[in-house]
Motif scaffolding. Sequence first.
Motif, PDB file in Angstrom:
ATOM      1  N   TYR A 138      39.381  25.959  43.286  1.00 33.45           N
ATOM      2  CA  TYR A 138      39.054  27.394  43.381  1.00 33.45           C
ATOM      3  C   TYR A 138      40.038  28.213  42.561  1.00 33.45           C
ATOM      4  O   TYR A 138      39.650  29.164  41.883  1.00 33.45           O
ATOM      5  CB  TYR A 138      39.095  27.855  44.845  1.00 33.45           C
ATOM      6  N   CYS A 167      45.123  37.498  41.097  1.00 33.36           N
ATOM      7  CA  CYS A 167      44.802  38.789  41.719  1.00 33.36           C
ATOM      8  C   CYS A 167      45.833  39.846  41.343  1.00 33.36           C
ATOM      9  O   CYS A 167      45.491  40.978  41.020  1.00 33.36           O
ATOM     10  CB  CYS A 167      44.760  38.653  43.237  1.00 33.36           C
ATOM     11  N   GLU A 218      43.024  39.467  47.348  1.00 34.54           N
ATOM     12  CA  GLU A 218      42.513  38.101  47.493  1.00 34.54           C
ATOM     13  C   GLU A 218      41.135  38.100  48.134  1.00 34.54           C
ATOM     14  O   GLU A 218      40.312  37.240  47.845  1.00 34.54           O
ATOM     15  CB  GLU A 218      43.492  37.264  48.323  1.00 34.54           C
ATOM     16  N   LYS A 219      40.910  39.066  49.009  1.00 35.79           N
ATOM     17  CA  LYS A 219      39.591  39.173  49.647  1.00 35.79           C
ATOM     18  C   LYS A 219      38.522  39.407  48.578  1.00 35.79           C
ATOM     19  O   LYS A 219      37.458  38.790  48.593  1.00 35.79           O
ATOM     20  CB  LYS A 219      39.615  40.323  50.652  1.00 35.79           C
ATOM     21  N   GLN A 220      38.817  40.302  47.645  1.00 39.23           N
ATOM     22  CA  GLN A 220      37.875  40.570  46.558  1.00 39.23           C
ATOM     23  C   GLN A 220      37.645  39.314  45.722  1.00 39.23           C
ATOM     24  O   GLN A 220      36.534  39.013  45.306  1.00 39.23           O
ATOM     25  CB  GLN A 220      38.401  41.695  45.662  1.00 39.23           C
ATOM     26  N   TRP A 259      37.856  36.195  46.670  1.00 37.44           N
ATOM     27  CA  TRP A 259      36.996  35.242  47.384  1.00 37.44           C
ATOM     28  C   TRP A 259      35.551  35.705  47.408  1.00 37.44           C
ATOM     29  O   TRP A 259      34.633  34.881  47.341  1.00 37.44           O
ATOM     30  CB  TRP A 259      37.529  34.992  48.798  1.00 37.44           C
ATOM     31  N   GLU A 260      35.337  37.004  47.476  1.00 40.36           N
ATOM     32  CA  GLU A 260      33.964  37.514  47.411  1.00 40.36           C
ATOM     33  C   GLU A 260      33.338  37.176  46.062  1.00 40.36           C
ATOM     34  O   GLU A 260      32.178  36.786  45.974  1.00 40.36           O
ATOM     35  CB  GLU A 260      33.947  39.032  47.634  1.00 40.36           C
ATOM     36  N   MET A 261      34.143  37.301  45.006  1.00 39.98           N
ATOM     37  CA  MET A 261      33.659  36.960  43.670  1.00 39.98           C
ATOM     38  C   MET A 261      33.356  35.471  43.571  1.00 39.98           C
ATOM     39  O   MET A 261      32.330  35.062  43.023  1.00 39.98           O
ATOM     40  CB  MET A 261      34.707  37.348  42.614  1.00 39.98           C
ATOM     41  N   ARG A 288      32.559  33.411  45.998  1.00 37.47           N
ATOM     42  CA  ARG A 288      31.319  33.131  46.740  1.00 37.47           C
ATOM     43  C   ARG A 288      30.099  33.474  45.895  1.00 37.47           C
ATOM     44  O   ARG A 288      29.094  32.781  45.912  1.00 37.47           O
ATOM     45  CB  ARG A 288      31.271  33.942  48.043  1.00 37.47           C
ATOM     46  N   ARG A 289      30.208  34.591  45.161  1.00 38.25           N
ATOM     47  CA  ARG A 289      29.078  35.008  44.340  1.00 38.25           C
ATOM     48  C   ARG A 289      28.865  34.030  43.180  1.00 38.25           C
ATOM     49  O   ARG A 289      27.740  33.657  42.868  1.00 38.25           O
ATOM     50  CB  ARG A 289      29.314  36.429  43.820  1.00 38.25           C
ATOM     51  N   LYS A 334      27.144  31.047  44.544  1.00 34.65           N
ATOM     52  CA  LYS A 334      25.719  31.315  44.791  1.00 34.65           C
ATOM     53  C   LYS A 334      24.929  31.211  43.499  1.00 34.65           C
ATOM     54  O   LYS A 334      23.793  30.765  43.488  1.00 34.65           O
ATOM     55  CB  LYS A 334      25.540  32.716  45.396  1.00 34.65           C
ATOM     56  N   GLU A 362      28.161  25.387  47.286  1.00 36.39           N
ATOM     57  CA  GLU A 362      28.444  26.118  48.522  1.00 36.39           C
ATOM     58  C   GLU A 362      28.097  25.266  49.734  1.00 36.39           C
ATOM     59  O   GLU A 362      27.061  24.628  49.776  1.00 36.39           O
ATOM     60  CB  GLU A 362      27.625  27.420  48.536  1.00 36.39           C
TER      61      GLU A 362
END
Length: 69
Positions: free
Chosen positions: A14, A37, A44-46, A48-50, A52-53, A56, A65
Amino acid sequence: MSFCMVCKKELTCYDTGFYKKMVNRGATEFACIKCTCKRFEITEKQAWEMIRRFQKDGCALFPAEEENE
Ligand SMILES: [Zn+2]
């Protein structure tokens, strides 16, 4: 096995995948998510959202995933 060029943390797929997405797909040296970051001034939250996207979207830089979360 590779390590973060900034903080020397051991890197996961990752970390390297995110770095490739954000900086350079052909990179041979990487930074961990945390250091990447910092460089881009995102959380870091942002990050991880990226990630995940990207997952997907079926990005080959990241493992498929997990269905059962
Ligand atoms: Zn680092």
